[in-house]
Design a protein around this motif. Sequence first.
Motif, PDB file in Angstrom:
ATOM      1  N   ILE A  21      36.030  50.456  43.720  1.00 31.47           N
ATOM      2  CA  ILE A  21      37.356  49.946  44.083  1.00 31.47           C
ATOM      3  C   ILE A  21      37.583  50.227  45.564  1.00 31.47           C
ATOM      4  O   ILE A  21      37.016  51.156  46.128  1.00 31.47           O
ATOM      5  N   VAL A  36      40.069  45.424  44.454  1.00 28.72           N
ATOM      6  CA  VAL A  36      38.614  45.363  44.604  1.00 28.72           C
ATOM      7  C   VAL A  36      38.274  44.136  45.434  1.00 28.72           C
ATOM      8  O   VAL A  36      38.746  43.037  45.139  1.00 28.72           O
ATOM      9  N   TYR A  58      35.726  49.144  36.936  1.00 33.46           N
ATOM     10  CA  TYR A  58      36.860  48.935  37.842  1.00 33.46           C
ATOM     11  C   TYR A  58      38.115  49.572  37.248  1.00 33.46           C
ATOM     12  O   TYR A  58      38.890  50.229  37.943  1.00 33.46           O
ATOM     13  N   THR A  62      40.176  52.892  38.646  1.00 40.77           N
ATOM     14  CA  THR A  62      41.603  52.778  38.918  1.00 40.77           C
ATOM     15  C   THR A  62      42.356  53.923  38.238  1.00 40.77           C
ATOM     16  O   THR A  62      43.239  54.547  38.837  1.00 40.77           O
ATOM     17  N   VAL A 104      43.561  45.350  39.955  1.00 40.31           N
ATOM     18  CA  VAL A 104      43.309  46.119  38.738  1.00 40.31           C
ATOM     19  C   VAL A 104      44.526  46.993  38.470  1.00 40.31           C
ATOM     20  O   VAL A 104      44.937  47.780  39.329  1.00 40.31           O
ATOM     21  N   ILE A 123      42.833  43.157  34.668  1.00 35.66           N
ATOM     22  CA  ILE A 123      42.277  42.701  35.937  1.00 35.66           C
ATOM     23  C   ILE A 123      42.773  41.282  36.172  1.00 35.66           C
ATOM     24  O   ILE A 123      42.676  40.432  35.284  1.00 35.66           O
TER      25      ILE A 123
END
Length: 151
Positions: A21, A36, A58, A62, A104, A123
């Motif tokens: 990220i 991202v 991802y 986060t 995200v 996402i």
Amino acid sequence: MSVINERIENFIPHRAGMRLIDRLLEVDDEHVVAEVDVPFGGLFVRDGQVPSWIGIEYMAQTVSAWAGSRARGSGGQPRPGLLLGSRKYEVHCEGFPSGAKLRVEARVELVATNGLGQFDCRIRMNGEEVAGARISVLDPPEGSKLLGGTA
């Protein structure tokens, strides 16, 4: 919701090719938003895209940024945690195209005193939701042998 303007490395322990990220946009006690920049090269790029299954990582990073923000708020530092699993990872694309910008988002559903947590994650790409899941994580106690600590 706090808007963040600091390097992501200040919030997550991931480095080099495993930092996936790029920016922490917003964070509060119940919610976190990261961004991202899907790369053109690197460990996971294949045929001009990152496979959609990387979306789980991802999401996990986060959540890690959320935990790192909480740690910093209480005078600590970001530290490793564990992604225990996911439920209902639904993805609506084959991959994330190189050059795309992903948003995200993770919302706290549960954080127990033993470090177990569950987060509802999404996402978005170009404003459209392209993936979602509930992920379970563990933030082991500091010094735990689980991640190479000394306790």
